[in-house]
Write a protein that holds these residues in place. Structure first.
Motif, short mmCIF file in Angstrom:
data_model
loop_
_atom_site.label_atom_id
_atom_site.label_comp_id
_atom_site.label_asym_id
_atom_site.label_seq_id
_atom_site.Cartn_x
_atom_site.Cartn_y
_atom_site.Cartn_z
N PRO A 1 0.80 -1.23 0.00
CA PRO A 1 0.00 0.00 0.00
C PRO A 1 0.83 1.29 0.00
CG PRO A 1 -0.08 -1.05 2.15
CD PRO A 1 0.62 -2.01 1.22
N ILE A 2 2.03 1.23 0.51
CA ILE A 2 2.85 2.45 0.56
C ILE A 2 3.31 2.84 -0.83
CG2 ILE A 2 4.95 3.50 1.50
CD1 ILE A 2 4.62 1.59 3.93
N ASP A 3 3.94 1.92 -1.54
CA ASP A 3 4.41 2.23 -2.89
C ASP A 3 3.25 2.54 -3.83
OD1 ASP A 3 7.05 2.00 -2.18
OD2 ASP A 3 7.27 -0.04 -2.95
N TYR B 1 7.25 9.68 2.57
CA TYR B 1 7.54 8.30 2.17
C TYR B 1 8.44 7.62 3.21
CZ TYR B 1 8.96 4.55 -1.15
OH TYR B 1 9.20 3.36 -1.78
N MET B 2 9.45 8.34 3.65
CA MET B 2 10.35 7.80 4.68
C MET B 2 9.59 7.56 5.98
SD MET B 2 12.51 8.05 7.50
CE MET B 2 12.27 9.75 7.90
N ASP B 3 8.75 8.50 6.38
CA ASP B 3 7.96 8.32 7.60
C ASP B 3 7.07 7.06 7.51
OD1 ASP B 3 9.01 10.58 8.81
OD2 ASP B 3 7.26 11.84 8.38
N GLU C 1 16.64 7.63 0.34
CA GLU C 1 17.58 6.54 0.62
C GLU C 1 17.19 5.81 1.91
OE1 GLU C 1 20.73 3.95 0.08
OE2 GLU C 1 19.83 5.38 -1.31
N GLU C 2 16.91 6.57 2.95
CA GLU C 2 16.47 5.95 4.20
C GLU C 2 15.19 5.15 3.98
OE1 GLU C 2 16.11 8.43 7.66
OE2 GLU C 2 18.08 9.33 7.33
N ALA C 3 14.24 5.75 3.28
CA ALA C 3 12.97 5.06 3.01
C ALA C 3 13.20 3.76 2.26
CB ALA C 3 12.04 5.97 2.21
N ASN C 4 14.04 3.79 1.24
CA ASN C 4 14.27 2.59 0.45
C ASN C 4 15.02 1.51 1.21
OD1 ASN C 4 12.92 3.08 -2.01
ND2 ASN C 4 14.48 4.55 -2.56
N LEU C 5 15.91 1.91 2.10
CA LEU C 5 16.59 0.90 2.91
C LEU C 5 15.60 0.23 3.87
CD1 LEU C 5 19.96 2.72 3.57
CD2 LEU C 5 19.58 0.71 2.13
N TYR C 6 14.73 1.04 4.49
CA TYR C 6 13.68 0.45 5.33
C TYR C 6 12.74 -0.41 4.49
CZ TYR C 6 14.77 3.14 9.55
OH TYR C 6 15.38 3.64 10.66
N GLY D 1 -0.77 8.64 0.80
CA GLY D 1 0.45 9.21 0.24
C GLY D 1 0.81 10.53 0.89
N ALA D 2 1.45 11.40 0.12
CA ALA D 2 1.94 12.66 0.66
C ALA D 2 0.83 13.67 0.93
CB ALA D 2 2.96 13.28 -0.30
N GLU D 3 -0.30 13.54 0.27
CA GLU D 3 -1.44 14.43 0.43
C GLU D 3 -1.04 15.90 0.32
OE1 GLU D 3 -4.57 12.07 3.06
OE2 GLU D 3 -2.78 12.58 4.24
N PHE D 4 -0.63 16.27 -0.89
CA PHE D 4 -0.21 17.64 -1.16
C PHE D 4 -1.27 18.66 -0.75
CE2 PHE D 4 2.62 15.80 -4.53
CZ PHE D 4 3.80 16.25 -4.00
N ASP D 5 -2.53 18.33 -1.01
CA ASP D 5 -3.60 19.29 -0.70
C ASP D 5 -3.63 19.67 0.78
OD1 ASP D 5 -4.31 16.62 -0.30
OD2 ASP D 5 -6.46 17.02 -0.55
N LYS D 6 -3.37 18.71 1.67
CA LYS D 6 -3.35 19.02 3.11
C LYS D 6 -2.13 19.85 3.48
CE LYS D 6 -6.09 15.14 4.71
NZ LYS D 6 -6.11 13.92 5.50
N ALA D 7 -1.03 19.62 2.75
CA ALA D 7 0.19 20.37 3.05
C ALA D 7 0.04 21.85 2.72
CB ALA D 7 1.36 19.78 2.27
#
Length: 180
Positions: free
Chosen positions: A38-40, A63-65, A136-141, A172-178
């Protein structure tokens, strides 16, 4: 050191070595596997739509979070399957060492985005550095979470833990909320 302690240490070293070998250091999001989790699935659209460095940074951080939270959720579940404190401690040590590896991978990626012709204390980095090291951190996790899910939850020969349920159920990132 007792024989039992030596065996545990060798096992821990073997697990860490395996983790290092299975986790590739890449800042690329594998969109081929986007539908597998679900994340990707939700973030692949966000990365495609991010059209500026600030947007890329925002998506990369979210994504990392998401993957870091999934990593912690996975370990909470794994630990519950082991009744002995010694086994739980091995998992905790594995988690701690892998997190140190993730931090080192992040620093290596940051270095990749900086001017290495300058001394480390004098370096400046490109505007994409933050997004790059967060990805990078996200992808390693991500790589290790998917590996461990496959190993402990998806393998029909060793599927003693049942089916894995992802923690993530966001959008996802939810740009609208940001932008609010």
């Amino acid at each position: 050191m007792s024989k039992k302690s030596k065996r545990r240490m060798v096992s821990l070293i073997a697990i860490i070595t395996l983790a290092l070998l299975t986790a590739g250091c890449t800042a690329k999001v594998d969109t081929d596997a986007a539908s597998d989790n679900p994340i990707d699935r939700v973030f692949s659209k966000d990365f495609e739509n991010a059209s500026s460095t600030p947007e890329d940074r925002y998506v990369s951080h979210a994504y990392m979070d998401a993957w870091e939270a999934e990593w912690n959720h996975l370990f909470e579940g794994l630990i519950k399957h082991y009744p002995f404190e010694e086994d739980k401690n091995i998992l905790r040590e594995y988690k701690k060492r892998y997190e140190a590896f993730v931090e080192q991978g992040s620093e290596l990626e940051w270095m990749n985005w900086s001017d290495t012709s300058e001394a480390p204390s004098e370096r400046i980095s490109g505007t994409g550095a933050f997004g790059g090291f967060m990805r990078e951190e996200a992808n390693l996790y991500r790589n290790q979470v998917l590996y461990l899910i496959d190993k402990y939850y998806s393998n029909p020969n060793t599927n003693e833990f049942g089916e894995y349920t992802y923690l993530y159920n966001g959008n996802g990132a939810e740009f609208d909320k940001a932008l609010e």
